[in-house]
Design a protein around this motif. Structure first.
Motif, mmCIF file in Angstrom:
data_model
loop_
_atom_site.group_PDB
_atom_site.id
_atom_site.type_symbol
_atom_site.label_atom_id
_atom_site.label_comp_id
_atom_site.label_asym_id
_atom_site.label_seq_id
_atom_site.Cartn_x
_atom_site.Cartn_y
_atom_site.Cartn_z
ATOM 1 N N GLU A 127 -15.283 -2.023 -4.147
ATOM 2 C CA GLU A 127 -15.312 -3.337 -4.785
ATOM 3 C C GLU A 127 -15.702 -3.214 -6.256
ATOM 4 N N SER A 128 -16.802 -2.510 -6.487
ATOM 5 C CA SER A 128 -17.243 -2.264 -7.854
ATOM 6 C C SER A 128 -18.085 -1.001 -7.857
ATOM 7 N N TYR A 129 -18.231 -0.446 -9.013
ATOM 8 C CA TYR A 129 -18.998 0.779 -9.142
ATOM 9 C C TYR A 129 -19.838 0.685 -10.404
ATOM 10 N N SER A 130 -21.078 1.077 -10.323
ATOM 11 C CA SER A 130 -21.957 1.140 -11.484
ATOM 12 C C SER A 130 -22.701 2.460 -11.463
ATOM 13 N N TRP A 131 -23.018 2.939 -12.640
ATOM 14 C CA TRP A 131 -23.719 4.200 -12.805
ATOM 15 C C TRP A 131 -24.956 3.940 -13.650
ATOM 16 N N PHE A 166 -16.802 7.499 -11.467
ATOM 17 C CA PHE A 166 -15.954 6.478 -10.849
ATOM 18 C C PHE A 166 -14.732 7.119 -10.189
ATOM 19 N N LEU A 167 -14.053 7.997 -10.914
ATOM 20 C CA LEU A 167 -12.878 8.665 -10.352
ATOM 21 C C LEU A 167 -13.253 9.503 -9.137
ATOM 22 N N ASP A 168 -14.409 10.148 -9.201
ATOM 23 C CA ASP A 168 -14.886 10.918 -8.055
ATOM 24 C C ASP A 168 -15.101 9.994 -6.849
ATOM 25 N N LYS A 169 -15.700 8.832 -7.075
ATOM 26 C CA LYS A 169 -15.984 7.888 -5.983
ATOM 27 C C LYS A 169 -14.708 7.347 -5.342
ATOM 28 N N ILE A 170 -13.624 7.253 -6.108
ATOM 29 C CA ILE A 170 -12.372 6.745 -5.525
ATOM 30 C C ILE A 170 -11.505 7.872 -4.958
ATOM 31 N N GLY A 171 -12.059 9.090 -4.969
ATOM 32 C CA GLY A 171 -11.375 10.210 -4.335
ATOM 33 C C GLY A 171 -10.471 11.026 -5.237
ATOM 34 N N TYR A 172 -10.566 10.822 -6.553
ATOM 35 C CA TYR A 172 -9.709 11.554 -7.493
ATOM 36 C C TYR A 172 -10.544 12.126 -8.627
ATOM 37 N N SER A 173 -11.374 13.092 -8.287
ATOM 38 C CA SER A 173 -12.224 13.729 -9.296
ATOM 39 C C SER A 173 -11.348 14.398 -10.360
ATOM 40 N N PRO A 197 -17.800 0.683 -15.102
ATOM 41 C CA PRO A 197 -16.396 0.828 -15.504
ATOM 42 C C PRO A 197 -15.493 0.012 -14.576
ATOM 43 N N THR A 198 -14.494 -0.616 -15.157
ATOM 44 C CA THR A 198 -13.535 -1.413 -14.400
ATOM 45 C C THR A 198 -12.136 -1.132 -14.931
ATOM 46 N N ILE A 199 -11.192 -0.927 -14.043
ATOM 47 C CA ILE A 199 -9.816 -0.714 -14.486
ATOM 48 C C ILE A 199 -9.221 -2.064 -14.865
ATOM 49 N N LYS A 200 -8.866 -2.197 -16.142
ATOM 50 C CA LYS A 200 -8.323 -3.461 -16.652
ATOM 51 C C LYS A 200 -6.804 -3.462 -16.720
ATOM 52 N N GLU A 201 -6.214 -2.322 -16.996
ATOM 53 C CA GLU A 201 -4.756 -2.240 -17.103
ATOM 54 C C GLU A 201 -4.286 -0.886 -16.583
ATOM 55 N N PHE A 202 -3.171 -0.923 -15.890
ATOM 56 C CA PHE A 202 -2.515 0.314 -15.482
ATOM 57 C C PHE A 202 -1.052 -0.005 -15.246
ATOM 58 N N ASN A 203 -0.183 0.678 -15.966
ATOM 59 C CA ASN A 203 1.255 0.441 -15.822
ATOM 60 C C ASN A 203 2.013 1.688 -15.372
ATOM 61 N N GLY A 204 1.264 2.676 -14.884
ATOM 62 C CA GLY A 204 1.890 3.914 -14.447
ATOM 63 C C GLY A 204 1.928 4.980 -15.523
ATOM 64 N N VAL A 205 1.801 4.545 -16.772
ATOM 65 C CA VAL A 205 1.825 5.473 -17.898
ATOM 66 C C VAL A 205 0.485 5.444 -18.634
ATOM 67 N N ARG A 206 -0.021 4.241 -18.844
ATOM 68 C CA ARG A 206 -1.267 4.052 -19.594
ATOM 69 C C ARG A 206 -2.304 3.388 -18.701
ATOM 70 N N GLU A 225 -0.831 4.595 -6.736
ATOM 71 C CA GLU A 225 -1.100 3.416 -5.918
ATOM 72 C C GLU A 225 -2.589 3.060 -5.920
ATOM 73 N N ARG A 226 -3.442 4.079 -5.879
ATOM 74 C CA ARG A 226 -4.882 3.840 -5.890
ATOM 75 C C ARG A 226 -5.303 3.137 -7.168
ATOM 76 N N LEU A 227 -4.823 3.631 -8.307
ATOM 77 C CA LEU A 227 -5.163 2.998 -9.599
ATOM 78 C C LEU A 227 -4.623 1.577 -9.669
ATOM 79 N N LEU A 228 -3.399 1.392 -9.234
ATOM 80 C CA LEU A 228 -2.774 0.072 -9.252
ATOM 81 C C LEU A 228 -3.580 -0.930 -8.435
ATOM 82 N N ASN A 229 -4.082 -0.503 -7.293
ATOM 83 C CA ASN A 229 -4.854 -1.390 -6.422
ATOM 84 C C ASN A 229 -6.248 -1.698 -6.952
#
Length: 140
Positions: free
Chosen positions: A4-8, A39-46, A80-89, A133-137
């Motif tokens: 849902e959210s992540y804080s460090w 954050f990336l580590d917590k979502i499974g993509y270190s 940190p929060t993902i605000k935009e992701f278009n597959g490239v940026r 897909e993970r980033l998009l979600n």
């Protein structure tokens, strides 16, 4: 795995301060990076997993607005929060707040692209769909 959210949380160290005991502005950017790595580590993509899969993600833009000072010994929460992701940026928004008072200390963004180890742009949707897909979600 849903997140849902992540804080460090970080305690301002003496070596991060200037002679007045105020955290030097360059450290906020480091805190952005440290929270992004966690954050990336917590979502499974270190970063290690990404690099092992031939993905590098350089910073292509970064900004930081300073609202109030952090002093030696202060505990801050970096979110940190993902605000935009278009597959490239990918653009990540960060907030740094005081752990005790909840006062906003700083906020900013970092933008990233995705390259192969050869330095060429990757099409995550095609070559790394699970990560794509993970980033998009996670876009808020």
């Amino acid at each position: 795995m849903e997140i849902e959210s992540y804080s460090w949380t970080h305690r301002a160290q003496y070596y991060e301060t200037d002679q007045m005991g105020i955290v030097h502005h360059s450290n906020y950017i480091r805190w952005f990076e440290e929270s992004r790595v966690e954050f990336l580590d917590k979502i499974g993509y270190s970063y290690k997993k990404l690099e092992d899969n031939g993905i590098i993600s350089p910073v292509i833009e970064i900004s930081c607005k300073y609202k109030s000072m952090v002093h030696f010994g202060d505990d801050v929460i970096i979110t940190p929060t993902i605000k935009e992701f278009n597959g490239v940026r990918l653009t990540i928004y960060y907030e740094i707040t005081d752990a005790c008072t909840k006062e906003l200390r700083s906020f900013g963004t970092s933008s990233h692209c995705f390259l192969g180890i050869d330095g060429r742009p990757l099409r995550l949707k095609k070559d790394h769909f699970d990560f794509y897909e993970r980033l998009l979600n996670l876009v808020v």
